[in-house]
Enzyme design. Structure first.
Site, mmCIF file in Angstrom:
data_model
loop_
_atom_site.group_PDB
_atom_site.id
_atom_site.type_symbol
_atom_site.label_atom_id
_atom_site.label_comp_id
_atom_site.label_asym_id
_atom_site.label_seq_id
_atom_site.Cartn_x
_atom_site.Cartn_y
_atom_site.Cartn_z
ATOM 1 C CG HIS A 76 0.219 -4.450 4.862
ATOM 2 N ND1 HIS A 76 -0.768 -3.813 3.876
ATOM 3 C CD2 HIS A 76 0.242 -5.488 4.463
ATOM 4 C CE1 HIS A 76 -0.814 -4.501 3.132
ATOM 5 N NE2 HIS A 76 0.032 -5.876 3.347
ATOM 6 C CD GLU A 126 -2.481 -4.055 9.164
ATOM 7 O OE1 GLU A 126 -1.889 -2.921 9.001
ATOM 8 O OE2 GLU A 126 -3.105 -4.423 8.219
ATOM 9 C CD GLU A 144 -0.740 0.170 4.791
ATOM 10 O OE1 GLU A 144 -0.308 -0.974 4.691
ATOM 11 O OE2 GLU A 144 -2.063 0.222 4.739
ATOM 12 C CG HIS A 172 -2.028 -1.037 0.952
ATOM 13 N ND1 HIS A 172 -2.464 -1.526 2.158
ATOM 14 C CD2 HIS A 172 -2.699 -1.498 -0.144
ATOM 15 C CE1 HIS A 172 -3.711 -2.392 1.816
ATOM 16 N NE2 HIS A 172 -3.861 -2.256 0.379
#
Length: 395
Positions: A306, A365, A165, A162
């Site tokens: 991420h 994450e 990110e 992404h």
């Protein structure tokens, strides 16, 4: 650092001379037969660079080598045309310099140019790593893979699926840099000896899956697609919320793992800054490159970096093997991140990896807050994920 072979030299002798594991020297010179070195042949010594030094009053080879914790023969090796007993003031010689500090400087806007420059420097200092192109982005940027290690256990780690990110890329590059420093200087990380990991693991790193998107977020739209991406961004030139690739397709919703289900319930039916799945699975070159990489290598485990949430996801539809939970518990212990088995989101790379190979896959994450995370979190995130990086290799 390159040296030229003299009569009687060997890779083992270079290992003793520079205090570098001989396997790393051998791996830095894959076309060299260690049993038959040729005089004058160039050999790469990893973990060192050469710097120019101008002789001053009172300098001797012995003093210069002692001050750098090297033997005098190390200086003779890289200055073979000089007479060590006659060093006129003003003569410029080469001095080996052991690299003991990180090369990667990640506390900055880390775009594709910054990444490729760092990869080039790391490959020069640590020539036992292998850099290859696994595919190209929509705009033709090479998607690079860094490979190292001697083992049978194949571990794949990737970042920046992404665009906003992007902080995951310098974090992953810094982790790699720490690992390289550790193995060349025989220095543990958090008490973990890393040479056994190098010998037991085949590590694949793709530090920037979405280079076009990262550059868009950090540098704005390139001229050739400026109008198109501004239109996709609903007329705005603020791209901080952009997650997709340059065509407005979310690369982490491109995989045939309940893609039809995710597509049907998605509110995005056209290219968008985020969450648009595309017209079919695996239409985007970046997503295709990552799928082919996995199929061609049959990795034993995969980690996708991420942001954000300080948690990680490790299951998919009950297809994950029992080993996944064991690894997840260790990741949780060493990082403080929360282990979450299932979430209501599909068509991601982790989902497809688990479905396709029935092997452990993880979406990590990093950090906390709202994307893009600020660089003020960089050091904290690095320390949190360092334990996960090591555990992914030793578990």
């Amino acid at each position: 650092m390159k040296v030229k072979v003299r009569s009687g030299d060997s890779l083992w002798y270079y290992s003793q001379l520079f205090m570098v594991p001989v396997i790393l020297i051998a791996d830095s010179n894959p076309g060299v037969n260690p049993k038959s070195l040729q005089i004058g042949q160039e050999i790469d010594i990893p973990g060192f660079t050469l710097q120019n030094y101008t002789i001053r009053q009172g300098d001797t080879f012995w003093k210069l080598s002692t001050s750098r914790n090297l033997s005098a023969d190390a200086l003779l090796l890289v200055n073979q045309t000089l007479n060590p007993n006659s060093l006129p003031i003003g003569t410029v010689i080469k001095l080996p310099r052991r690299v003991i500090s990180p090369i990667v400087s990640g506390r900055r806007s880390y775009d594709y140019h910054a990444l490729t420059a760092d990869i080039s420097m790391l490959a020069d200092i640590y020539p036992f790593i292998k850099v290859s192109t696994i595919g190209k982005s929509v705009l033709g940027k090479p998607i690079q893979e860094i490979r190292l290690g001697k083992g049978n256990k194949k571990v794949q780690i990737n970042a920046s699926f992404h665009a906003n990110e992007w902080i995951t890329t310098p974090i992953l590059m810094a982790l790699l840099n720490s690992f390289l420093l550790s193995i060349t200087n025989v220095r543990p990380i958090r008490g973990v000896s890393t040479m056994p990991l190098y010998n037991s693991v085949d590590l694949s790193i793709v530090p920037m899956v979405n280079p076009d998107g990262v550059d868009l977020v950090l540098n704005g739209p390139p001229p050739e697609v400026r109008e198109e991406v501004i239109a996709i961004n609903r007329g705005s030139t603020d791209f901080t919320g952009w997650k997709a690739n340059i065509r407005g397709v979310d690369l982490n919703k491109q995989y045939p793992a309940k893609w039809d289900f995710e597509k049907e319930r998605s509110e995005q039916n056209a290219p968008a800054p985020r969450d648009y799945l595309g017209v079919a699975p695996l239409t985007e070159p970046e997503a295709i490159a990552m799928a082919e990489l996995a199929r061609n290598n049959q990795f034993d485990r995969m980690l996708a970096f991420h942001t954000q949430g300080a948690e990680f996801y490790w299951g998919y539809e009950g297809l994950e093997p029992p080993e996944s939970q064991v690894i997840a518990l260790e990741f949780e212990r060493v990082s403080g991140y929360k282990a979450v088995q299932y979430i209501d989101s599909f068509a991601g790379y982790k989902d497809w990896f688990i479905q396709e190979f029935r092997r452990p896959g993880f979406t990590i994450e990093l950090g906390r807050g709202i994307n893009p995370l600020p660089l003020s979190q960089y050091d904290e995130i690095y320390e949190e994920v360092l334990g996960i990086f090591l555990a992914s290799l030793y578990m």
